[in-house]
Every structure is written in C-alpha cells, then in structure tokens.
Design a protein around this motif. Structure first.
Motif, PDB file in Angstrom:
ATOM      1  N   HIS A   1       0.831  -1.206   0.000  1.00  0.00           N
ATOM      2  CA  HIS A   1       0.000   0.000   0.000  1.00  0.00           C
ATOM      3  C   HIS A   1       0.865   1.255   0.000  1.00  0.00           C
ATOM      4  CE1 HIS A   1      -3.959  -1.855   0.629  1.00  0.00           C
ATOM      5  NE2 HIS A   1      -3.341  -2.724   1.413  1.00  0.00           N
ATOM      6  N   SER A   2       0.301   2.338  -0.489  1.00  0.00           N
ATOM      7  CA  SER A   2       0.940   3.647  -0.419  1.00  0.00           C
ATOM      8  C   SER A   2       0.327   4.405   0.752  1.00  0.00           C
ATOM      9  CB  SER A   2       0.730   4.412  -1.724  1.00  0.00           C
ATOM     10  OG  SER A   2       1.356   5.669  -1.678  1.00  0.00           O
ATOM     11  N   TYR A   3       1.163   4.959   1.638  1.00  0.00           N
ATOM     12  CA  TYR A   3       0.647   5.589   2.853  1.00  0.00           C
ATOM     13  C   TYR A   3       1.582   6.698   3.327  1.00  0.00           C
ATOM     14  CZ  TYR A   3       4.026   2.230   4.723  1.00  0.00           C
ATOM     15  OH  TYR A   3       5.166   1.495   4.954  1.00  0.00           O
ATOM     16  N   VAL A   4       1.086   7.485   4.263  1.00  0.00           N
ATOM     17  CA  VAL A   4       1.872   8.538   4.895  1.00  0.00           C
ATOM     18  C   VAL A   4       1.713   8.419   6.401  1.00  0.00           C
ATOM     19  CG1 VAL A   4      -0.040  10.201   4.719  1.00  0.00           C
ATOM     20  CG2 VAL A   4       2.306  11.031   4.987  1.00  0.00           C
ATOM     21  N   VAL A   5       2.819   8.666   7.136  1.00  0.00           N
ATOM     22  CA  VAL A   5       2.821   8.614   8.598  1.00  0.00           C
ATOM     23  C   VAL A   5       3.123  10.019   9.112  1.00  0.00           C
ATOM     24  CG1 VAL A   5       3.791   7.514  10.649  1.00  0.00           C
ATOM     25  CG2 VAL A   5       3.692   6.249   8.477  1.00  0.00           C
ATOM     26  N   ILE A   6       2.221  10.539   9.933  1.00  0.00           N
ATOM     27  CA  ILE A   6       2.330  11.915  10.434  1.00  0.00           C
ATOM     28  C   ILE A   6       2.338  11.888  11.958  1.00  0.00           C
ATOM     29  CG2 ILE A   6       1.321  14.219  10.352  1.00  0.00           C
ATOM     30  CD1 ILE A   6      -0.501  12.979   8.053  1.00  0.00           C
ATOM     31  N   ASN A   7       3.234  12.648  12.571  1.00  0.00           N
ATOM     32  CA  ASN A   7       3.251  12.683  14.029  1.00  0.00           C
ATOM     33  C   ASN A   7       2.052  13.449  14.578  1.00  0.00           C
ATOM     34  OD1 ASN A   7       4.461  14.424  16.670  1.00  0.00           O
ATOM     35  ND2 ASN A   7       4.701  12.214  16.685  1.00  0.00           N
ATOM     36  N   LEU A   8       1.384  12.849  15.532  1.00  0.00           N
ATOM     37  CA  LEU A   8       0.296  13.518  16.238  1.00  0.00           C
ATOM     38  C   LEU A   8       0.833  14.200  17.490  1.00  0.00           C
ATOM     39  CD1 LEU A   8      -2.668  14.203  16.726  1.00  0.00           C
ATOM     40  CD2 LEU A   8      -2.966  11.936  17.745  1.00  0.00           C
ATOM     41  N   LEU A   9       1.601  13.435  18.274  1.00  0.00           N
ATOM     42  CA  LEU A   9       2.191  13.978  19.491  1.00  0.00           C
ATOM     43  C   LEU A   9       3.192  12.973  20.040  1.00  0.00           C
ATOM     44  CD1 LEU A   9       0.588  12.202  21.874  1.00  0.00           C
ATOM     45  CD2 LEU A   9      -1.235  13.812  21.306  1.00  0.00           C
ATOM     46  N   SER A  10       3.911  13.352  21.078  1.00  0.00           N
ATOM     47  CA  SER A  10       4.749  12.420  21.833  1.00  0.00           C
ATOM     48  C   SER A  10       4.280  12.448  23.280  1.00  0.00           C
ATOM     49  CB  SER A  10       6.223  12.812  21.746  1.00  0.00           C
ATOM     50  OG  SER A  10       6.686  12.734  20.418  1.00  0.00           O
ATOM     51  N   ARG A  11       4.485  11.336  23.987  1.00  0.00           N
ATOM     52  CA  ARG A  11       4.030  11.257  25.370  1.00  0.00           C
ATOM     53  C   ARG A  11       4.906  10.276  26.130  1.00  0.00           C
ATOM     54  NH1 ARG A  11      -1.625   7.900  24.124  1.00  0.00           N
ATOM     55  NH2 ARG A  11      -0.607   5.903  23.730  1.00  0.00           N
ATOM     56  N   THR A  12       4.872  10.361  27.443  1.00  0.00           N
ATOM     57  CA  THR A  12       5.712   9.513  28.279  1.00  0.00           C
ATOM     58  C   THR A  12       4.956   8.267  28.710  1.00  0.00           C
ATOM     59  OG1 THR A  12       6.834  11.479  29.122  1.00  0.00           O
ATOM     60  CG2 THR A  12       7.153   9.434  30.347  1.00  0.00           C
ATOM     61  N   ALA A  13       5.611   7.121  28.559  1.00  0.00           N
ATOM     62  CA  ALA A  13       5.048   5.847  29.028  1.00  0.00           C
ATOM     63  C   ALA A  13       5.924   5.305  30.150  1.00  0.00           C
ATOM     64  CB  ALA A  13       4.967   4.840  27.889  1.00  0.00           C
ATOM     65  N   GLY A  14       5.309   4.528  31.022  1.00  0.00           N
ATOM     66  CA  GLY A  14       6.052   3.971  32.145  1.00  0.00           C
ATOM     67  C   GLY A  14       5.163   3.096  33.000  1.00  0.00           C
ATOM     68  N   MET A  15       5.455   3.052  34.298  1.00  0.00           N
ATOM     69  CA  MET A  15       4.726   2.175  35.204  1.00  0.00           C
ATOM     70  C   MET A  15       3.860   2.964  36.173  1.00  0.00           C
ATOM     71  SD  MET A  15       7.411  -0.934  36.077  1.00  0.00           S
ATOM     72  CE  MET A  15       8.588   0.104  36.938  1.00  0.00           C
ATOM     73  N   TYR A  16       2.623   2.462  36.378  1.00  0.00           N
ATOM     74  CA  TYR A  16       1.772   2.972  37.446  1.00  0.00           C
ATOM     75  C   TYR A  16       2.102   2.187  38.714  1.00  0.00           C
ATOM     76  CZ  TYR A  16      -1.037   4.388  33.374  1.00  0.00           C
ATOM     77  OH  TYR A  16      -1.470   4.910  32.177  1.00  0.00           O
ATOM     78  N   VAL A  17       2.327   2.896  39.788  1.00  0.00           N
ATOM     79  CA  VAL A  17       2.581   2.237  41.081  1.00  0.00           C
ATOM     80  C   VAL A  17       1.734   2.928  42.138  1.00  0.00           C
ATOM     81  CG1 VAL A  17       4.913   1.511  40.464  1.00  0.00           C
ATOM     82  CG2 VAL A  17       4.574   3.727  41.580  1.00  0.00           C
ATOM     83  N   GLN A  18       1.557   2.266  43.259  1.00  0.00           N
ATOM     84  CA  GLN A  18       0.764   2.848  44.334  1.00  0.00           C
ATOM     85  C   GLN A  18       1.520   4.010  44.979  1.00  0.00           C
ATOM     86  OE1 GLN A  18      -0.275  -0.477  46.856  1.00  0.00           O
ATOM     87  NE2 GLN A  18      -1.245  -1.575  45.172  1.00  0.00           N
ATOM     88  N   LYS A  19       0.796   4.850  45.699  1.00  0.00           N
ATOM     89  CA  LYS A  19       1.367   6.046  46.282  1.00  0.00           C
ATOM     90  C   LYS A  19       2.637   5.736  47.075  1.00  0.00           C
ATOM     91  CE  LYS A  19      -1.256   9.535  45.092  1.00  0.00           C
ATOM     92  NZ  LYS A  19      -0.699  10.710  44.368  1.00  0.00           N
ATOM     93  N   ASN A  20       3.663   6.519  46.806  1.00  0.00           N
ATOM     94  CA  ASN A  20       4.979   6.410  47.445  1.00  0.00           C
ATOM     95  C   ASN A  20       5.741   5.149  47.039  1.00  0.00           C
ATOM     96  OD1 ASN A  20       4.535   8.849  48.953  1.00  0.00           O
ATOM     97  ND2 ASN A  20       3.244   7.652  50.352  1.00  0.00           N
ATOM     98  N   ASN A  21       5.224   4.440  46.034  1.00  0.00           N
ATOM     99  CA  ASN A  21       5.922   3.292  45.449  1.00  0.00           C
ATOM    100  C   ASN A  21       6.420   2.307  46.520  1.00  0.00           C
ATOM    101  OD1 ASN A  21       7.114   1.645  43.545  1.00  0.00           O
ATOM    102  ND2 ASN A  21       8.814   3.024  43.096  1.00  0.00           N
ATOM    103  N   PRO A  22       5.500   1.720  47.296  1.00  0.00           N
ATOM    104  CA  PRO A  22       5.905   0.850  48.412  1.00  0.00           C
ATOM    105  C   PRO A  22       6.691  -0.393  47.972  1.00  0.00           C
ATOM    106  CG  PRO A  22       3.561   0.611  47.953  1.00  0.00           C
ATOM    107  CD  PRO A  22       4.030   1.779  47.154  1.00  0.00           C
ATOM    108  N   LYS A  23       6.518  -0.860  46.739  1.00  0.00           N
ATOM    109  CA  LYS A  23       7.244  -2.050  46.289  1.00  0.00           C
ATOM    110  C   LYS A  23       8.583  -1.691  45.622  1.00  0.00           C
ATOM    111  CE  LYS A  23       4.095  -4.872  47.728  1.00  0.00           C
ATOM    112  NZ  LYS A  23       3.513  -6.001  47.045  1.00  0.00           N
ATOM    113  N   ASN A  24       8.919  -0.403  45.610  1.00  0.00           N
ATOM    114  CA  ASN A  24      10.215   0.052  45.092  1.00  0.00           C
ATOM    115  C   ASN A  24      10.462  -0.448  43.664  1.00  0.00           C
ATOM    116  OD1 ASN A  24      12.624   1.511  45.348  1.00  0.00           O
ATOM    117  ND2 ASN A  24      13.763  -0.306  46.019  1.00  0.00           N
ATOM    118  N   LEU A  25       9.531  -0.123  42.768  1.00  0.00           N
ATOM    119  CA  LEU A  25       9.614  -0.555  41.372  1.00  0.00           C
ATOM    120  C   LEU A  25      10.145   0.591  40.504  1.00  0.00           C
ATOM    121  CD1 LEU A  25       6.117  -2.299  41.220  1.00  0.00           C
ATOM    122  CD2 LEU A  25       8.337  -3.366  41.627  1.00  0.00           C
TER     123      LEU A  25
END
Length: 336
Positions: A176-200
C-alpha cells in the motif's frame, strides 16, 4: 426466488454476503466495496468486526447503476413537452445515495487527542462524518489493511531498532501507499501505588517476589511495548504474576493499581495524573497517525495536515497537559 451460491441452494431474501464475496461477485477490489458502502451506495451492516450486505440490497445497488429507459407500457407522453412521463402508479423513487458530504470516516485509536481531532475534522472539512473506533495500535493497523479504518494511530515500539511505528507499519501495510504523520509524543512507564511501596523502577523489577501486575489487551501499543522490553531483558512473561490479567485502556489499568488490586501496570503518564497514582517514567513514545495515499482522500489528508499544524488544535492539546507537540504535523515517513 432462489439462487445458487457456493454450490448451496439458498433463499435469496435471507442471503447475506461478506465484503469479500461482494468484491468477487462485482469483480472489483475489496477496497472498492468499502468505498461504495461508505458512500451509501451499498447498504451494509456490521456483525462483530465483519461487514455484511443483504442480497436484496446488492440487487438494489445493481439496478440503480443500470442504464436504459422504461417499457412503453408504463410511459405516457406530455402534451405540453412531448416528453415521456411514467405512470404515477408505477413510479418508485430512485435509491437514496449518501452524498460525499456525509461520508463516514473511521478514526481508530484510544488517546483523547483523537477525539479532539475527530471533532475538528467534523467542523472544518465538511466532507466527512468522523466516527471513533477505540481499538489498540496493532489491531488498528490490521483494520486499516482490511479496509475497515481510514485514519489510524499507532505507538508500537520495536525492540530491535529502538524506534516506534515504522517497522510495524512497513510489515503490515505492505503493498500500500501511505503517509505517517506525528500527532504527538508522550511519556510511558509504570503505574505504582502512592509512594511506590514495592520500590519498582525498571522493567526487570516486574519479576520481584510478591509483585502483581495488571496488563493491557493483546494488540494494544502498551502490550507491544511491555512484550518487547521483556524480550530484550530475557524475561519470560510467565514469571510475572498478573501478566495474563487484562484491561482495555490506560484508565482501567491505573485504577486497578489505585484500588490495590494490582501493584503495577504499564501505561501513559496522563492516566496516572487523572486517576491519582504515582508514575515511573520509562520511555518517550511517538504517537503517529497513518493514512493511505489515494486520489480520493487527498482533500482529507490536506485537511488533517492543516488541523494538526493549527494553533487552535495545538492549544486544545496543550490545555490537557502531559503531551509534547514539538513534532506535531510532521511527516515522519511516506511511501511513493
């Protein structure tokens, strides 16, 4: 009336066809069939992820495209104009064809910025009626390949190159013929509980004893990111408690962590802010839009470029916070 189809005798009034069968019957491509459906020239309905067309609606389309006059038995002549007039008792109105101005446009992806884009397209293009499909990146690309999506968003991390999107798009949209356009950039990572009790803090921390995670569904960009990082770390998913427990969006994953149902989940920073969990940033991901390049969608492509580069649209995105718009509206890859 009965007909033979696929060697089976069926009642014509109850027969329905898939888009592949319609393409075979009309001797056209599957994409042409989808275009006829979008324009309203062939009536269709959806069963799960599959579009189907009743035999009677296919007959209606074929009749509406035939040329020629009516039989003389049904025609009188006007004394004033000497033009043929159909007997009013035999008159049936022509099929209603959906005008170009109301063509449906499927925009696939889950980020809230796509809702703003759909709204802007609906207001400014005048040629389309945007519809949202909240489907993950990999599944969205597959839908585009099948002709079931028009504008697709992707954030697919490729571990071998350390880049986003292009390696996957090249493999899936081959031919196929196509074009890729940037919409935005964003940060990905881990959700942890408040104060990160498991030290992840890292991907390898996911196999710590007594850690339970909540995962995203197969086909989502976040699931691909996790799987690629685990592959690079040499970690078997089966060693992670909760790996096979899935939620369908970032908010649901963050909420499971907030409630204590899980210790960790993977997603974007925006959801952590909304839900109120701590966030461990791990990667900056590029969130791109993909569109086929056709003569028919040239106006659409130009309109989307204009919207993405406009101050009005970028101010709307900036008002939500958590996004990088430094590349917004930039072509990051394009085929001939």
């Amino acid at each position: 009336m009965k007909e033979h189809f696929g060697g089976t005798m069926t009642n014509h009034n109850s027969t329905s066809y898939t888009t592949e069968e319609i393409a075979d019957l009309l001797k056209v491509s599957k994409l042409t069939v989808y275009d006829l459906i979008k324009k309203g020239q062939i009536r269709a309905y959806r069963v799960g992820r599959q579009m189907r067309v009743d035999a009677t609606d296919l007959d209606t389309y074929k009749e509406s495209t035939k040329s020629g006059g009516v039989e003389s038995a049904n025609v009188t002549v006007s004394e004033q104009t000497n033009e043929p007039i159909r007997n009013k008792n035999d008159y049936s109105p022509p099929p209603i064809i959906q005008p170009y101005a109301t063509r449906q446009l499927i925009i696939s992806g889950q980020d809230i910025s796509l809702d703003l884009l759909a709204n802007a397209i609906g207001k400014k293009t005048g040629g389309f009626r945007p519809l949202r499909s909240y489907t993950g990146s990999l599944n969205s690309l597959m839908a585009m390949y099948a002709g079931e999506a028009d504008v697709v968003s992707t954030h697919l991390f490729d571990g071998d190159t350390g880049t986003y999107n292009i390696p996957f798009i090249k493999r899936i949209l081959v031919g196929h013929s196509y074009v890729v356009i940037n919409l935005l950039s964003r940060t990905a990572g881990m959700y942890v509980q408040k104060n990160n009790p498991k030290n992840l803090h890292t991907w390898s921390d996911l196999i710590k004893p007594s850690i339970t995670m909540i995962n995203r569904e197969l086909g989502s960009g976040t699931r691909v990111l996790l799987d690629e990082k685990l592959r690079l770390e040499g970690i078997s998913p089966r060693k992670i408690d909760g790996y096979f427990t899935e939620e369908m969006n970032h908010i649901a994953v963050a909420s499971k962590v907030a409630s204590g149902a899980a210790d960790v989940g993977v997603g974007i920073e925006k959801a952590a802010i909304l839900v109120g969990v701590d966030f461990i940033p791990l990667i900056q991901e590029r969130y791109d839009l993909v569109m086929f390049k056709t003569d028919e969608n040239l106006h659409l492509r130009e309109s989307i470029f204009s919207i993405l580069r406009s101050k009005e649209f970028q101010n709307e995105i900036n008002a939500m916070g958590g996004y990088d718009l430094s590349l917004t509206g930039t072509v990051v890859y394009e085929t001939e």
